[in-house]
Design a protein around this motif. Sequence first.
Motif, short mmCIF file in Angstrom:
data_model
loop_
_atom_site.label_atom_id
_atom_site.label_comp_id
_atom_site.label_asym_id
_atom_site.label_seq_id
_atom_site.Cartn_x
_atom_site.Cartn_y
_atom_site.Cartn_z
N LYS A 154 1.92 7.92 -6.44
CA LYS A 154 0.80 8.43 -6.78
C LYS A 154 1.44 9.77 -6.13
O LYS A 154 0.85 11.04 -7.05
CB LYS A 154 -0.74 8.37 -5.54
N GLU A 188 -0.05 12.03 0.04
CA GLU A 188 -0.75 12.25 -1.36
C GLU A 188 -1.68 12.66 -1.20
O GLU A 188 -2.56 13.12 -2.76
CB GLU A 188 -1.12 10.72 -1.59
N SER A 189 -2.83 13.22 -0.15
CA SER A 189 -3.76 13.82 -0.37
C SER A 189 -3.07 16.09 -0.15
O SER A 189 -3.91 16.15 -1.15
CB SER A 189 -4.62 14.21 1.48
N GLU A 219 0.99 -1.58 0.01
CA GLU A 219 -0.39 -0.20 0.28
C GLU A 219 0.89 1.26 -0.23
O GLU A 219 0.74 2.12 -1.07
CB GLU A 219 -0.70 -0.02 1.10
N CYS A 220 1.79 1.68 0.66
CA CYS A 220 3.07 2.55 0.60
C CYS A 220 2.73 2.47 -0.38
O CYS A 220 3.40 3.41 -0.87
CB CYS A 220 4.32 2.15 1.26
N LYS A 236 2.69 4.76 6.39
CA LYS A 236 1.78 4.62 5.63
C LYS A 236 0.66 5.80 5.56
O LYS A 236 0.05 6.20 4.41
CB LYS A 236 0.23 3.16 5.74
N ALA A 237 0.55 5.68 6.95
CA ALA A 237 -0.65 7.30 7.55
C ALA A 237 0.28 8.91 6.81
O ALA A 237 -0.51 9.33 6.69
CB ALA A 237 -0.81 7.47 9.03
N LEU A 279 0.62 3.82 -3.09
CA LEU A 279 0.67 5.31 -2.62
C LEU A 279 2.02 6.73 -2.48
O LEU A 279 1.87 7.59 -3.10
CB LEU A 279 1.22 5.75 -0.67
N THR A 333 -0.10 8.98 3.46
CA THR A 333 -2.04 9.13 2.97
C THR A 333 -2.05 10.40 3.24
O THR A 333 -2.22 11.53 2.37
CB THR A 333 -3.22 8.17 3.91
N GLN A 334 -1.10 11.45 4.01
CA GLN A 334 -1.41 12.89 4.29
C GLN A 334 -0.48 13.38 2.95
O GLN A 334 -0.99 14.05 2.74
CB GLN A 334 -0.90 13.03 5.24
#
Lengths: 135, 95
Positions: free
Chosen positions: A46, B56-57, A39-40, B49-50, A43, B53-54
């Motif tokens: 992306k 990426e947003s 998943e990383c 991962k968190a 990301l 995610t931040q």
Amino acid sequence: MNTLIVLTVVDIILLIAGLALYLWLVGSGLTRVATGLEECNGLVQKIKDNAADIEGNLEHINRTGGVVAGALPLLYGMAEGIVVGATYDPKQVAERGPALPASGRRRSRLHEGVGYLPDGPVESAHAPRAEAESA
Amino acid sequence: MVFALTDTQETLWWTAIVAGFVVVLAVAALLTILVLLVRTIERRVAEIKATLTQAESNTADAALLDTTAAGVDLVLAEGLEHHLFLGRVLGKVRS
């Protein structure tokens, strides 16, 4: 003798069971880690795709903004020149005397308005009567 | 079946059994450390991962920079129009 055999079997069973338990724990933990890393990876891809647009556009914005910032002082100078040239300066206005009313009696144009010209269309007919009388 | 062991053989067997238990305990300790390390890795992967995610947003709106660049170009074009207008007006005011 029997004790030795039993203890040997127990030793082997403990070793095998312990290895199996711990390997199961480590395997499940590494599986979760692998899932998280996948998943990383997605990301990061992306983020890389999103960041691909940043560099070129930022260079474009900086270049155009630099041109705008460089041209603004020129516009300021031109605007100041306009303000200086269009500002009212009473010293440059010529002094004018007071407005005086026209002296004498004004000639009536009622006859001419209806086409009656007893003296004919002469230039003196259009002159003020006071001037004609004085002449 | 009856095994006939000498005292030396029996002592060696006991020694092997004790060594086996020691090995089992050592393996358990080392594997416990390994499991703890794997859990630490798992927790830190979750933190990464968190963070990603931040990030990426945060970078999701970077595509709007293209629109911003077009807007800055429009500002430049409008500034050129102002330059032409002010140049004409300044010429008339000076004349």
